[in-house]
Design an enzyme around this catalytic site. Structure first.
Site, mmCIF file in Angstrom:
data_model
loop_
_atom_site.group_PDB
_atom_site.id
_atom_site.type_symbol
_atom_site.label_atom_id
_atom_site.label_comp_id
_atom_site.label_asym_id
_atom_site.label_seq_id
_atom_site.Cartn_x
_atom_site.Cartn_y
_atom_site.Cartn_z
ATOM 1 N N ASP A 10 47.632 46.063 72.660
ATOM 2 C CA ASP A 10 46.326 45.418 72.635
ATOM 3 C C ASP A 10 46.480 43.908 72.847
ATOM 4 O OD1 ASP A 10 45.038 47.843 72.204
ATOM 5 O OD2 ASP A 10 45.315 47.716 70.044
ATOM 6 N N LYS A 33 50.469 52.617 74.518
ATOM 7 C CA LYS A 33 49.041 52.889 74.702
ATOM 8 C C LYS A 33 48.390 51.715 75.414
ATOM 9 C CE LYS A 33 45.748 52.518 71.432
ATOM 10 N NZ LYS A 33 44.538 51.908 72.049
ATOM 11 N N ASP A 60 44.148 55.038 77.090
ATOM 12 C CA ASP A 60 43.081 55.297 76.118
ATOM 13 C C ASP A 60 41.796 54.589 76.542
ATOM 14 O OD1 ASP A 60 41.756 56.084 73.828
ATOM 15 O OD2 ASP A 60 42.586 54.480 72.581
ATOM 16 N N LEU A 61 41.052 55.213 77.460
ATOM 17 C CA LEU A 61 39.812 54.620 77.963
ATOM 18 C C LEU A 61 38.562 55.282 77.385
ATOM 19 C CD1 LEU A 61 40.740 54.026 81.710
ATOM 20 C CD2 LEU A 61 41.009 52.500 79.752
ATOM 21 N N LYS A 62 38.746 56.364 76.648
ATOM 22 C CA LYS A 62 37.646 57.015 75.919
ATOM 23 C C LYS A 62 36.438 57.279 76.818
ATOM 24 C CE LYS A 62 38.883 55.003 71.421
ATOM 25 N NZ LYS A 62 40.017 54.143 71.820
ATOM 26 N N ASP A 65 30.507 59.853 79.661
ATOM 27 C CA ASP A 65 29.465 59.669 80.668
ATOM 28 C C ASP A 65 29.013 61.051 81.123
ATOM 29 O OD1 ASP A 65 27.822 58.532 82.755
ATOM 30 O OD2 ASP A 65 29.188 56.813 82.795
ATOM 31 N N PRO A 67 28.947 64.473 83.219
ATOM 32 C CA PRO A 67 30.132 65.234 83.636
ATOM 33 C C PRO A 67 30.676 64.854 85.010
ATOM 34 C CG PRO A 67 28.597 66.689 82.534
ATOM 35 C CD PRO A 67 27.898 65.361 82.669
ATOM 36 N N THR A 69 30.515 62.021 86.704
ATOM 37 C CA THR A 69 31.179 60.720 86.679
ATOM 38 C C THR A 69 32.529 60.805 85.986
ATOM 39 O OG1 THR A 69 29.077 59.532 86.707
ATOM 40 C CG2 THR A 69 30.983 58.336 85.865
ATOM 41 N N THR A 124 38.464 55.924 63.611
ATOM 42 C CA THR A 124 38.979 55.647 62.261
ATOM 43 C C THR A 124 38.353 54.396 61.656
ATOM 44 O OG1 THR A 124 40.898 54.588 63.310
ATOM 45 C CG2 THR A 124 41.180 56.845 62.526
ATOM 46 N N ARG A 186 49.075 52.721 58.801
ATOM 47 C CA ARG A 186 49.491 51.497 58.126
ATOM 48 C C ARG A 186 50.509 51.828 57.030
ATOM 49 N NH1 ARG A 186 46.882 49.894 61.780
ATOM 50 N NH2 ARG A 186 45.358 48.192 61.888
ATOM 51 N N GLY A 215 49.489 49.718 66.220
ATOM 52 C CA GLY A 215 49.221 48.534 67.028
ATOM 53 C C GLY A 215 49.583 47.251 66.330
ATOM 54 N N ARG A 216 48.587 46.599 65.720
ATOM 55 C CA ARG A 216 48.752 45.256 65.181
ATOM 56 C C ARG A 216 49.888 45.086 64.174
ATOM 57 N NH1 ARG A 216 42.394 44.738 64.116
ATOM 58 N NH2 ARG A 216 42.730 46.993 64.053
#
Length: 240
Positions: A10, A33, A60-62, A65, A67, A69, A124, A186, A215-216
Site C-alpha cells: 500500500d 498484494k 485486489d481491485l474488489k 459492477d 456482470p 462490465t 474487516t 495484527r 500490510g502496515r
C-alpha cells in the site's frame, strides 16, 4: 506446504515499492498484494514488473459492477498472469459467475493459469454496528459472512476474503475445501489502525485460514524484514 503471507504493497507509487522490496534478499519469494492505490497510480505495468521479479501476485481491485462490465474487466486481468483477484460478493451470483468466466477466457487467451477468484465478504473495517445500522443487514455478522461465502462458492469462486473471527463458522458450514484469505492481521503489540475485526497470524491459521494479508505492520515498520519474519514465524507455528 507453507501457506502464503500476502504483503500489502500500500504505497503511493512504484518507487516506494522498489525501495521496500530492496530490503529483502530475495523478493521473488514473496506473495504481494497490489491494491487500488498502487494499481490506479502505476497501472498494469506494476503487475508485469513484479511478476518478472518472480513475485506471486494478489491483485485486489474488489470489482463490483454489472456482470458484463465485470466479465470484460476480468478478461483483462486474466491476461496479466496474476495468481489471485477479488470481486465483491454483494454483486450477486450473476456477477460472480461472469467474473470467473472472464478470468478463464482471459487466461486461456494468453495460455496462463486461471487466477483464483476470491469473493470479498464484509470488510474487516466494518463493525457489527455499521452492518446493522448503516447497511441495514438483519443478519448477525458471522451469519452474513457465511451467507455470502456460500453464494461465492456456488458461483464458482475459489475462496473468500474474511476476518478470522468468522473462520470457525465458515469451515463448519461452507467447508474446508475453500480458500479463506484473512486480512486484519495484527500481532498483539501492533497498532490496530482502522481495522475492527483483527486476529494474530497464529489464531488465523488455527481456525482454518489459507492465507493472511499483512500490510502496515510490515510496510511501515522501521525494519520491514524483521517485522515480516516475526509475522511469518507466528503464522507458521505448529499446533493447528
Amino acid at each position: 506446504m507453507e501457506k502464503p503471507i500476502m504483503l500489502a504493497l500500500d504505497f503511493a507509487d512504484f518507487k516506494q515499492v522498489e525501495q521496500f522490496l530492496e530490503s529483502f534478499s530475495n523478493p521473488g519469494d514473496l506473495t504481494v498484494k497490489i491494491g487500488m492505490e498502487l494499481f490506479y497510480q502505476s497501472g498494469p505495468q506494476v503487475v508485469k514488473t513484479l511478476k518478472a521479479r518472480g513475485c506471486k501476485i494478489f491483485l485486489d481491485l474488489k470489482l463490483f459492477d454489472i456482470p458484463h462490465t465485470v466479465e470484460k474487466s476480468m478478461e483483462r486481468i486474466g491476461e496479466l498472469g496474476v495468481d489471485y483477484v477479488t470481486a465483491h460478493t454483494l454483486g450477486g451470483s450473476e456477477m460472480l459467475t461472469a467474473a470467473k468466466r472472464g478470468l478463464i477466457a482471459g487466461a486461456k487467451r494468453v495460455n496462463q493459469p486461471v487466477p483464483d477468484l476470491l469473493g470479498v465478504t464484509i470488510l474487516t473495517s466494518c463493525s457489527k454496528e455499521t452492518l446493522a445500522n448503516e447497511l441495514n443487514c438483519k443478519l448477525a455478522m458471522a451469519d452474513q459472512v457465511v451467507s455470502l461465502a456460500k453464494l461465492a462458492k456456488q458461483s464458482g469462486c475459489d475462496g473468500v476474503i474474511t476476518s478470522a473471527l468468522e473462520l470457525p463458522m465458515l469451515t463448519k458450514e461452507v467447508g474446508t475445501d475453500f480458500k479463506y484469505v484473512v486480512p486484519g492481521i495484527r500481532m498483539k503489540q501492533d497498532a490496530v489502525g482502522d481495522q475492527k475485526r483483527v486476529a494474530t497470524p497464529e489464531i488465523a491459521k488455527q481456525t482454518g485460514a489459507f492465507a493472511i494479508v499483512v500490510g502496515r505492520p510490515v510496510t511501515q515498520s522501521e525494519n520491514p524484514v524483521a517485522a515480516y519474519r516475526r509475522y511469518r514465524a507466528n503464522w507458521n507455528l505448529e499446533g493447528e
